[in-house]
Design a protein around this motif. Sequence first.
Motif, mmCIF file in Angstrom:
data_model
loop_
_atom_site.group_PDB
_atom_site.id
_atom_site.type_symbol
_atom_site.label_atom_id
_atom_site.label_comp_id
_atom_site.label_asym_id
_atom_site.label_seq_id
_atom_site.Cartn_x
_atom_site.Cartn_y
_atom_site.Cartn_z
ATOM 1 N N GLU A 91 3.168 -86.542 20.187
ATOM 2 C CA GLU A 91 3.459 -87.422 19.056
ATOM 3 C C GLU A 91 2.328 -87.396 18.036
ATOM 4 O O GLU A 91 2.563 -87.440 16.825
ATOM 5 C CB GLU A 91 3.685 -88.863 19.533
ATOM 6 C CG GLU A 91 4.977 -89.070 20.289
ATOM 7 C CD GLU A 91 4.854 -88.730 21.771
ATOM 8 O OE1 GLU A 91 3.778 -88.224 22.194
ATOM 9 O OE2 GLU A 91 5.825 -88.981 22.513
ATOM 10 N N ARG A 92 1.098 -87.303 18.528
ATOM 11 C CA ARG A 92 -0.050 -87.244 17.620
ATOM 12 C C ARG A 92 -0.021 -85.955 16.795
ATOM 13 O O ARG A 92 -0.278 -85.975 15.587
ATOM 14 C CB ARG A 92 -1.352 -87.353 18.404
ATOM 15 C CG ARG A 92 -2.587 -87.494 17.534
ATOM 16 C CD ARG A 92 -3.775 -87.934 18.361
ATOM 17 N NE ARG A 92 -4.040 -87.023 19.455
ATOM 18 C CZ ARG A 92 -4.716 -87.344 20.548
ATOM 19 N NH1 ARG A 92 -5.193 -88.560 20.697
ATOM 20 N NH2 ARG A 92 -4.932 -86.455 21.502
ATOM 21 N N ALA A 129 2.464 -86.310 14.052
ATOM 22 C CA ALA A 129 1.955 -87.162 12.975
ATOM 23 C C ALA A 129 0.944 -86.412 12.118
ATOM 24 O O ALA A 129 0.943 -86.524 10.890
ATOM 25 C CB ALA A 129 1.326 -88.426 13.566
ATOM 26 N N TYR A 171 -4.065 -96.090 13.143
ATOM 27 C CA TYR A 171 -4.217 -95.278 14.347
ATOM 28 C C TYR A 171 -3.032 -94.335 14.493
ATOM 29 O O TYR A 171 -1.882 -94.751 14.333
ATOM 30 C CB TYR A 171 -4.309 -96.167 15.584
ATOM 31 C CG TYR A 171 -5.556 -97.024 15.630
ATOM 32 C CD1 TYR A 171 -6.697 -96.580 16.285
ATOM 33 C CD2 TYR A 171 -5.588 -98.278 15.018
ATOM 34 C CE1 TYR A 171 -7.846 -97.355 16.341
ATOM 35 C CE2 TYR A 171 -6.735 -99.068 15.054
ATOM 36 C CZ TYR A 171 -7.860 -98.594 15.725
ATOM 37 O OH TYR A 171 -8.990 -99.368 15.763
ATOM 38 N N LEU A 172 -3.301 -93.091 14.842
ATOM 39 C CA LEU A 172 -2.237 -92.153 15.150
ATOM 40 C C LEU A 172 -1.783 -92.369 16.591
ATOM 41 O O LEU A 172 -2.485 -93.006 17.384
ATOM 42 C CB LEU A 172 -2.735 -90.711 14.967
ATOM 43 C CG LEU A 172 -3.153 -90.316 13.545
ATOM 44 C CD1 LEU A 172 -3.459 -88.824 13.499
ATOM 45 C CD2 LEU A 172 -2.098 -90.677 12.527
ATOM 46 N N PRO A 173 -0.621 -91.848 16.967
ATOM 47 C CA PRO A 173 -0.168 -92.005 18.354
ATOM 48 C C PRO A 173 -1.190 -91.452 19.346
ATOM 49 O O PRO A 173 -1.922 -90.499 19.040
ATOM 50 C CB PRO A 173 1.131 -91.194 18.393
ATOM 51 C CG PRO A 173 1.605 -91.175 16.974
ATOM 52 C CD PRO A 173 0.370 -91.149 16.133
ATOM 53 N N GLU A 192 -9.810 -94.157 14.694
ATOM 54 C CA GLU A 192 -9.530 -94.015 16.120
ATOM 55 C C GLU A 192 -10.550 -94.813 16.915
ATOM 56 O O GLU A 192 -11.661 -95.083 16.428
ATOM 57 C CB GLU A 192 -9.573 -92.529 16.518
ATOM 58 C CG GLU A 192 -9.191 -92.228 17.953
ATOM 59 C CD GLU A 192 -7.866 -92.858 18.381
ATOM 60 O OE1 GLU A 192 -7.874 -94.068 18.696
ATOM 61 O OE2 GLU A 192 -6.859 -92.159 18.382
ATOM 62 N N LYS A 200 -0.446 -90.197 22.532
ATOM 63 C CA LYS A 200 0.038 -89.035 23.279
ATOM 64 C C LYS A 200 -0.015 -87.781 22.404
ATOM 65 O O LYS A 200 0.438 -87.798 21.253
ATOM 66 C CB LYS A 200 1.463 -89.289 23.771
ATOM 67 C CG LYS A 200 1.543 -90.404 24.806
ATOM 68 C CD LYS A 200 2.966 -90.590 25.311
ATOM 69 C CE LYS A 200 3.030 -91.703 26.365
ATOM 70 N NZ LYS A 200 4.418 -91.933 26.839
#
Length: 238
Positions: free
Chosen positions: A154-155, A158, A147-149, A177, A151
Amino acid sequence: MTTKGTLYLIPCPISDETAPWEVLPAANRAVMDSLDYFIVENTRSARRFLAKAGIARPIDGLEFRELNEHTVAGREVEELVRPIAEGRSAGVISEAGVPGVADPGALVAEACHRRGIRVVPLVGPSSIILAVMASGLNGQSFAFNGYLPVKPPERGKAIRFFERRALSEGQSQLFIEAPYRNEKLFGQLLRTLGAETRLTVAVDLTAPGGWVETHTAGEWRSRPLPELNRRPAIFAIG
């Protein structure tokens, strides 16, 4: 000396629309029929899966213990493993697909290895591997990043990081996700990725309406976008 049991990692369908024996080999049935102890991500889902599979034992006579994101590594996991160390075999069942991959079942497998307990993975559908197979991206070098961040700042950071890795190393980068956040991730991928970066979206794999498509980010932007909310999906950059 007590003979230790075996830990079986039991795949289940990725989609609720798919009958178990449409995607699972018949050989899994004998293992599932032999067990009365299951370590599961969700008891209700596991009971429903085993009932659909038509296992030999009555569902009400089985023992279910939950292992999920709330389980604390250490004493709680050791309690789950203790019956196996004492000779009782167990099956691990994830919410969907294969246990132990992006799944808390890995905690039990790790504890079993430390205790010298045999761990046996059974064959079944993996959304990650199916997505790579159909993507047309590099299937010889790929990374699953979970999973990516959540928010957006931050996403976005990434996404840019993994895009650079995909383009500089030729390594396909995969993400998963939660279904209710799929459209937000997809939208940010399209806003962030370079126009020529390839993006794969794999949706409802193994379900009758499942599909996998790969286009450049620029091509995706010019197309009618699919509805992804509440649909399980895998994303890949390459």
